[in-house]
Design an enzyme around this catalytic site. Structure first.
Site, PDB file in Angstrom:
ATOM      1  CB  THR B  49      -0.793   0.285   1.613  1.00  0.00           C
ATOM      2  OG1 THR B  49       0.033   0.224   2.216  1.00  0.00           O
ATOM      3  CG2 THR B  49      -1.501  -0.906   1.367  1.00  0.00           C
ATOM      4  CB  CYS B  50       0.349   4.689  -0.650  1.00  0.00           C
ATOM      5  SG  CYS B  50      -1.166   5.116   0.059  1.00  0.00           S
ATOM      6  CG  HIS B  99       3.668  -6.713  11.784  1.00  0.00           C
ATOM      7  ND1 HIS B  99       3.550  -5.457  12.141  1.00  0.00           N
ATOM      8  CD2 HIS B  99       3.326  -6.588  10.374  1.00  0.00           C
ATOM      9  CE1 HIS B  99       3.457  -4.840  11.766  1.00  0.00           C
ATOM     10  NE2 HIS B  99       3.994  -5.646   9.871  1.00  0.00           N
ATOM     11  CB  SER B 109      -2.672   2.828   9.913  1.00  0.00           C
ATOM     12  OG  SER B 109      -4.034   1.121   9.230  1.00  0.00           O
ATOM     13  CD  GLN B 120      -4.721  -0.434   1.526  1.00  0.00           C
ATOM     14  OE1 GLN B 120      -4.449  -0.529   2.767  1.00  0.00           O
ATOM     15  NE2 GLN B 120      -4.927   0.712   0.750  1.00  0.00           N
ATOM     16  N   GLY B 189     -11.934  31.516  -3.154  1.00  0.00           N
ATOM     17  CA  GLY B 189     -10.133  30.823  -2.458  1.00  0.00           C
ATOM     18  C   GLY B 189     -10.519  29.552  -2.929  1.00  0.00           C
ATOM     19  CB  ALA B 190      -9.096  28.164  -5.783  1.00  0.00           C
TER      20      ALA B 190
END
Lengths: 289, 430
Positions: B49-50, B99, B109, B120, B189-190
Site C-alpha cells: 500500500t502507500c 503484526h 496505520s 487492501q 479561495g481555491a
C-alpha cells in the site's frame, strides 16, 4: 373500585416510563442501553393501552370518551397510533426519545382526571359526534408529534450553535430532515382539524347541542384560534416558504394551544357538552356501586 | 512450519524508499511466482500500500530466513541490500501473527482505525491465493486476520468518529442538510483545503459548485474539475444569497464575508439554513456571523478540536483492541500447532493400516472355509481395531499440541513408531 379498573392504564404508563428511561439512556450510553428493548417496551405499553380502551368501550357500550379522563386516554392512544405509523413510514431517528417521555408525562397527568365528575351529556351513538371527534383527535395527535419534532429541531439547532457535539448531536437527524417531518405532520393534522371543526359546526347548528350561545363556548373559541395558528403556519411555509426556527417556535405555540383547548377549558368552566354530575345523580351512581 | 514477515512502513522508512519497494498488481504476481519458483513448498503473500510493503512467508521447518527474503526483495527491485535492510523490520511466528493482526485491524496505520487497510489486506490475500501462492498456513492466517479486524472494528470504537478536517466539516453539513444533491456550494479561495472539502462533498452527492477566487484562472481550474461554475471575485456578494454551503479559505488579511452581508442573504432565504466553514487563517468570515439565526459558522479550530477529540477517542480504544488481538493470536497459534501435527498423524494412520493390510494378505490364503461376507467381516474388524487403537492417542496428541510444542509430539510419534515422512509430499497446496 376505580383503582382496580384502571390498573391496565397504570401498567401501560409504567411501560412508557421504562421505555422513556431506556430511550434516554440509549442517547447517553448507547453501549449499555438497547434501543430495541426500549421500542418493544413502548409497543407493549401501547397494546395494554389499546386493551384498556377496548375494555372501557365494551363496558360502557360506547366509544371511550364519556368523561374527561377517558377522552384524554383516547387522545394519548391516538398520538401513539399515529407515531407508530409515521415511524414505520419515515423511520424518524431519535424522535422516540423526545415523544415517549412526553406521552409518559401526559399519561400521568391524565390519571389525575380519573375522579373528575364531568360526564358527557349527549348520546354517543351519534354520527356527528364520531365525525367531529375522530378527525380532531388524530389531528391533535399529529400536532403532538410535530411539537416533539420542533423540540428536537431547537435542540439540534442549539447544539450546532453552541458547538456541543456529543452523543445526542450524533443521533439526531439533520435540521432539514426534522423541518420536513414537522411540515409533514402539520399538513396531516391541519386538514383533519378542519374536517373535525366543520362537522362540529354542522352538528351545533343542526342539533343545538351547545345551546343558543354555542359560539361563546371556550372550547369553540380556542379551537378556532388553534386552527388559525396552524393556518398561519401553513401559509408561512407554503406561500412565503419559511423554514427553520420560526416554524419550530410557532409549532410549539400551536401545541400549547391544543393542550389548553383540550384540557385547560375544563378548568375555565367550559363544559362543551360535558356536565357536572348533579348531586342527585351522584347519589344514584353511588347506590348502584 | 514457520511464519515470517519482512517489510517496511511509514514509521520505518521515508516515502522515497517506500515508493522504490512498492509493488503494483502486475509486479506482485511476477514477484510471487518468482519467489515460489525459488522456494518450492513455501507460501507467500505480498501486501503493498502507500504506507507499507510487506511480504509474509511461510515455510516448513524454517527453511526460509530473513536474509533470503531481504535479498529477494533487493534483487527484485534492484536496490542495494545493505541500503534496503536498514529500513526493514521482520517478525517471526507469533510476533509475525501479532503484526499482521495489528496491521489488518488498522492499529499500525498512519490514521488509527481507518478501514481501507482491511480491503487492501483482503485484496493482497486474494491475489496470492489466485496465484496459488497460499497454502494451509497462509489461508488460515489471512482468513483469521480479516476476521479479527472485523471483530476489532465492530466491538470497539477504533473506527468511529471522523478524524480529518474535511470529513468533520461534511459531517456537520450532514446535520444541517438532509442531502446535498440540490444544494449550492460556494467556494471562496481555491486552496488545497478547499479542494479536499469539495472532493468530500462531491462524494456525498453535492453537484452544484460555484468557485470565486482572486485569480480567475485558478477558480476556473477548480470549477472545471468538479463541473462547477467560476465567478468573478467581485460578484461574491450576489451569489451569497444562493449558497447553502460556503467554504472560505482565502489568504486575505481581512474579513471577506461580513455579518451584514450574511444577514441580508438570510433574509432572502427565509430561514433556510446556511452553513459556513472558515478554514482560513487569518479568518475570512466575520465571527459575528455566528450570531445570526439559521446561520451556522465553524472555523478551523472548531473542526480541529473535533478531529482531536475523535483521534483521542480512538487512541483510548487501542488497549481494548490489543486485548482482542492477543486472544486471537493465541487461538491461531494453537491451530497452527495442531496443523503441524496433522501430517504426522496421517502418516501414523497410514503406517498402521499398511501393517494391517500386510497381515491380512498373509492370513487370507491360510483360511479356506470363509465366504466373501465372512472375509469382509475380518477386514472390517481389523480396520476398526486399528482406528480404535489410534483414536485416543491422535486426539490427545492434537490437544496437547495446541498448547505449543507440536513438533515435539511429531518427533515422538516418528521415533516411537519408526516412521519418517518427507514433507515434500505431505504439504499439499490448497
Amino acid at each position: 373500585m376505580i383503582i382496580i379498573t384502571h390498573i391496565p392504564f397504570i401498567i401501560s404508563i409504567i411501560l412508557y416510563f421504562v421505555s422513556s428511561v431506556l430511550f434516554i439512556g440509549y442517547i447517553i450510553k448507547p453501549s449499555f442501553f438497547n434501543k430495541k428493548i426500549a421500542k418493544w417496551t413502548m409497543v407493549m405499553g401501547f397494546f395494554v393501552h389499546s386493551g384498556f380502551l377496548i375494555f372501557l368501550g365494551l363496558e360502557s357500550g360506547n366509544i371511550p370518551i364519556t368523561n374527561v379522563y377517558e377522552s384524554f386516554v383516547s387522545l394519548l392512544w391516538c398520538v401513539l397510533f399515529v407515531y407508530i405509523n409515521l415511524d414505520y413510514l419515515y423511520k424518524i431517528p431519535s424522535l422516540d426519545t423526545f415523544l415517549i417521555p412526553l406521552i409518559t408525562a401526559l399519561s400521568i397527568w391524565a390519571l389525575t382526571f380519573d375522579g373528575n365528575n364531568l360526564l358527557i351529556t349527549i348520546s354517543l351513538g351519534n354520527f356527528w359526534l364520531i365525525a367531529h371527534i375522530i378527525p380532531i383527535f388524530i389531528g391533535y395527535a399529529a400536532f403532538t408529534i410535530s411539537f416533539s419534532l420542533s423540540v428536537m429541531y431547537l435542540t439540534q439547532q442549539r447544539q450546532l450553535k453552541l458547538k456541543l457535539f456529543g452523543s445526542l448531536f450524533n443521533k439526531l437527524p439533520s435540521l432539514e430532515r426534522i423541518d420536513n417531518l414537522m411540515w409533514k405532520t402539520i399538513s396531516l393534522g391541519f386538514p383533519l382539524l378542519t374536517i373535525g371543526l366543520v362537522f362540529g359546526a354542522f352538528w351545533v347548528k343542526t342539533q343545538n347541542v351547545l345551546g343558543e350561545a354555542w359560539y361563546l363556548d371556550y372550547k369553540v373559541i380556542l379551537g378556532l384560534a388553534t386552527w388559525l395558528v396552524y393556518a398561519a403556519l401553513l401559509h408561512m411555509r407554503l406561500i412565503a416558504s419559511f423554514h427553520g426556527t420560526k416554524i419550530a417556535c410557532l409549532t410549539i405555540a400551536g401545541f400549547c394551544l391544543v393542550l389548553f383547548t383540550f384540557i385547560g377549558t375544563f378548568f375555565m368552566g367550559s363544559k362543551h357538552a360535558f356536565q357536572n354530575v348533579s348531586e342527585q345523580t351522584n347519589t344514584e351512581i353511588l347506590n348502584v356501586q | 512450519m514457520s511464519i515470517l514477515v519482512v517489510g517496511l512502513n511509514h514509521k520505518s522508512a521515508p516515502v522515497e524508499i517506500r515508493e522504490k519497494l512498492a509493488f503494483d498488481t502486475n509486479s506482485i504476481s511476477t514477484a510471487l511466482s518468482m519467489f515460489l519458483q525459488k522456494y518450492q513448498n513455501a507460501e507467500a503473500v505480498i501486501l503493498s500500500t502507500c504506507n507499507r510493503v510487506e511480504i509474509y512467508v511461510s515455510s516448513l521447518e524454517d527453511s526460509i530466513k530473513v536474509e533470503d527474503v531481504l535479498s529477494f526483495l533487493a534483487d527484485f527491485h534492484r536496490i542495494e541490500l545493505n541500503y534496503l535492510s536498514q529500513y526493514m523490520y521482520h517478525y517471526k511466528d507469533d510476533r509475525a501473527v501479532v503484526h499482521l493482526f495489528f496491521v489488518t485491524s488498522s492499529l499500525d496505520s498512519m490514521v488509527l482505525g481507518e478501514s481501507q487497510i482491511l480491503s487492501q489486506v483482503k485484496e493482497a490475500y486474494m491475489m496470492a491465493s489466485m496465484q496459488e501462492a497460499t497454502g494451509k498456513v497462509m489461508n488460515q492466517l489471512f482468513q483469521q486476520a480479516l476476521n479479527v479486524a472485523k471483530i476489532v472494528h465492530t466491538s470497539t470504537s477504533i473506527g468511529k468518529g471522523k478524524v480529518s478536517i474535511s470529513s468533520v466539516a461534511v459531517e456537520f453539513a450532514e446535520k444541517i442538510f438532509q442531502d446535498f444533491t440540490g444544494k449550492i456550494v460556494l467556494v471562496v479561495g481555491a486552496g488545497e483545503m478547499c479542494e479536499l472539502l469539495l472532493k468530500h462533498l462531491y462524494e456525498e452527492g453535492s453537484r452544484t459548485f460555484i468557485v470565486a477566487n482572486r485569480t480567475f484562472e485558478r477558480a476556473q481550474e477548480l470549477a472545471n474539475e468538479y463541473h462547477g461554475q467560476a465567478i468573478k471575485y467581485e460578484l461574491l456578494n450576489e451569489y451569497l444569497t444562493k449558497a447553502d454551503i460556503i467554504i472560505s479559505s482565502t489568504s486575505a488579511p481581512h474579513y471577506v464575508i461580513h455579518a451584514n452581508q450574511v444577514k441580508d442573504a438570510i433574509k432572502h432565504r427565509r430561514g433556510n439554513p446556511m452553513f459556513l466553514i472558515d478554514i482560513a487563517v487569518p479568518r475570512d468570515i466575520e465571527p459575528d456571523v455566528a450570531n445570526i439565526h439559521n446561520v451556522y459558522l465553524y472555523n478551523i479550530d472548531d473542526l480541529q478540536s473535533v478531529v482531536n477529540q475523535n483521534a483521542d477517542e480512538r487512541t483510548r480504544e487501542v488497549e481494548k483492541c490489543r486485548a482482542i488481538i492477543e486472544e486471537e493470536v493465541e487461538h491461531f497459534m494453537a491451530k497452527l500447532e495442531e496443523m503441524k501435527i496433522e501430517p504426522a498423524i496421517t502418516h501414523l494412520r497410514n503406517h498402521f493400516h499398511t501393517i494391517g493390510k500386510e497381515e491380512l494378505d498373509r492370513l487370507k490364503p491360510k483360511i479356506k472355509n470363509l465366504d466373501n461376507g465372512d472375509w469382509e467381516q475380518v477386514v472390517y474388524t481389523m480396520e476398526r481395531t486399528i482406528n480404535k487403537l489410534l483414536h485416543h492417542p491422535a486426539k490427545v496428541a492434537k490437544q496437547e499440541a495446541k498448547n505449543g510444542g507440536g513438533y515435539r509430539y511429531v518427533e515422538t510419534i516418528k521415533k516411537l513408531f519408526g516412521i519418517f515422512h518427507h514433507h515434500h509430499t505431505d504439504h499439499p497446496k490448497q
